[in-house]
Design a protein around this motif. Structure first.
Motif, PDB file in Angstrom:
ATOM      1  N   LEU A  54       0.734  -0.873  -0.048  1.00 11.17           N
ATOM      2  CA  LEU A  54       0.188   0.060   0.312  1.00 11.17           C
ATOM      3  C   LEU A  54       0.517   1.375  -0.270  1.00 11.17           C
ATOM      4  CD1 LEU A  54      -2.177  -1.289   2.731  1.00 11.17           C
ATOM      5  CD2 LEU A  54      -2.378  -1.401   0.379  1.00 11.17           C
ATOM      6  N   LEU A  55       0.662   2.296  -0.994  1.00 14.75           N
ATOM      7  CA  LEU A  55       1.674   3.210  -0.864  1.00 14.75           C
ATOM      8  C   LEU A  55       0.318   4.606  -1.227  1.00 14.75           C
ATOM      9  CD1 LEU A  55       2.965   2.390  -4.119  1.00 14.75           C
ATOM     10  CD2 LEU A  55       4.628   2.502  -1.768  1.00 14.75           C
ATOM     11  N   HIS A  56       1.020   5.370  -0.222  1.00 14.92           N
ATOM     12  CA  HIS A  56       0.606   6.948  -0.026  1.00 14.92           C
ATOM     13  C   HIS A  56       1.694   7.533   0.012  1.00 14.92           C
ATOM     14  CE1 HIS A  56      -2.987   9.616   1.819  1.00 14.92           C
ATOM     15  NE2 HIS A  56      -1.578   9.550   2.639  1.00 14.92           N
ATOM     16  N   PRO A  57       1.068   9.047  -0.776  1.00 18.25           N
ATOM     17  CA  PRO A  57       2.363  10.255  -0.929  1.00 18.25           C
ATOM     18  C   PRO A  57       2.764  10.245   0.777  1.00 18.25           C
ATOM     19  CG  PRO A  57      -0.200  10.983  -1.277  1.00 18.25           C
ATOM     20  CD  PRO A  57      -0.238   9.764  -1.008  1.00 18.25           C
ATOM     21  N   LEU A  58       4.719  10.486   0.345  1.00 17.09           N
ATOM     22  CA  LEU A  58       4.533  11.211   1.942  1.00 17.09           C
ATOM     23  C   LEU A  58       6.067  12.636   1.028  1.00 17.09           C
ATOM     24  CD1 LEU A  58       6.572  11.321   4.725  1.00 17.09           C
ATOM     25  CD2 LEU A  58       8.066   9.717   3.278  1.00 17.09           C
ATOM     26  N   GLY A  59       5.411  14.046   1.040  1.00 19.52           N
ATOM     27  CA  GLY A  59       5.620  15.094   0.614  1.00 19.52           C
ATOM     28  C   GLY A  59       4.952  15.411  -0.395  1.00 19.52           C
ATOM     29  N   GLU A  60       5.725  16.558  -1.508  1.00 21.30           N
ATOM     30  CA  GLU A  60       4.538  17.454  -2.171  1.00 21.30           C
ATOM     31  C   GLU A  60       5.128  16.617  -3.618  1.00 21.30           C
ATOM     32  OE1 GLU A  60       5.137  21.528  -2.220  1.00 21.30           O
ATOM     33  OE2 GLU A  60       4.168  21.926   0.185  1.00 21.30           O
ATOM     34  N   LYS A  61       6.274  16.226  -3.993  1.00 25.64           N
ATOM     35  CA  LYS A  61       6.408  15.822  -4.744  1.00 25.64           C
ATOM     36  C   LYS A  61       6.533  14.380  -4.777  1.00 25.64           C
ATOM     37  CE  LYS A  61       9.957  19.977  -5.166  1.00 25.64           C
ATOM     38  NZ  LYS A  61      11.432  20.261  -6.261  1.00 25.64           N
ATOM     39  N   SER A  62       6.045  13.480  -4.391  1.00 24.57           N
ATOM     40  CA  SER A  62       6.271  12.201  -4.666  1.00 24.57           C
ATOM     41  C   SER A  62       5.059  11.914  -5.721  1.00 24.57           C
ATOM     42  CB  SER A  62       4.977  11.883  -3.121  1.00 24.57           C
ATOM     43  OG  SER A  62       4.437  10.448  -3.314  1.00 24.57           O
ATOM     44  N   PRO A  63       5.598  10.645  -6.385  1.00 24.02           N
ATOM     45  CA  PRO A  63       5.257  10.209  -7.626  1.00 24.02           C
ATOM     46  C   PRO A  63       3.427   9.495  -6.993  1.00 24.02           C
ATOM     47  CG  PRO A  63       6.949   9.100  -7.249  1.00 24.02           C
ATOM     48  CD  PRO A  63       6.763  10.216  -6.033  1.00 24.02           C
TER      49      PRO A  63
END
Length: 165
Positions: free
Chosen positions: A87-96
């Protein structure tokens, strides 16, 4: 002479592939080999809800959340009998993953990860075969092993991650 009809006990006949007609006949030998499916990655807009679904509703073993700032993601692994879900969740504004979720609000499959026995040899050969690699060198992935990502346009629309076994 019973009420039940006779059951045929002979095995059904069918075509058997000849061992000489191997599927790999036309595939040239390589310096590296694909291994097993390591995981399927799913981008999720709400990591806690996704964790709860797999753990509390489906009864799966779910890892703790791990931040991977160098990849711009939080990851959670769901253990399955023969592979894992990531499971992937964004970390930071430049997260893919943030850009993926902007296009896919409900989330969805992000990539598949396949193990290889020699990531450096795979990288060299795939570049030679004009498969675009999304980084110049392997990076350390969520399992602490070197990984590379192959461009989805070169892999029939699927982002493919190769991980050193």
């Amino acid at each position: 002479s019973g009420l039940l009809p006779r059951v045929q006990t002979s095995a059904p006949t069918g075509r058997i592939l000849s061992p000489s007609k191997s599927f790999s006949q036309n595939i040239p030998s390589s310096l590296w080999k694909l291994g097993r499916l390591n995981h399927v990655a799913i981008a999720v807009p709400d990591l806690e809800k996704a964790q709860a679904l797999y753990k509390d509703v489906l009864g799966a073993q779910v890892s703790q959340t791990v931040a991977l700032p160098e990849h711009g993601v939080y990851t959670v692994f769901v253990e399955l009998g023969n592979t894992k879900l990531e499971l992937l969740h964004p970390l930071g504004e430049k997260s893919p993953i943030a850009s993926f979720l902007q296009k896919n609000k409900a989330g969805g499959m992000h990539h598949i990860c396949i193990e290889v026995d020699d990531i450096k040899a795979a990288l060299t050969e795939l570049k030679r075969k004009k498969i675009r690699i999304l980084s110049e060198e392997p990076k350390i992935g969520a399992h602490g092993k070197p990984v590379i990502f192959l461009h989805p346009k070169d892999c029939h629309g699927v982002l493919v991650e190769l991980e050193q076994a």
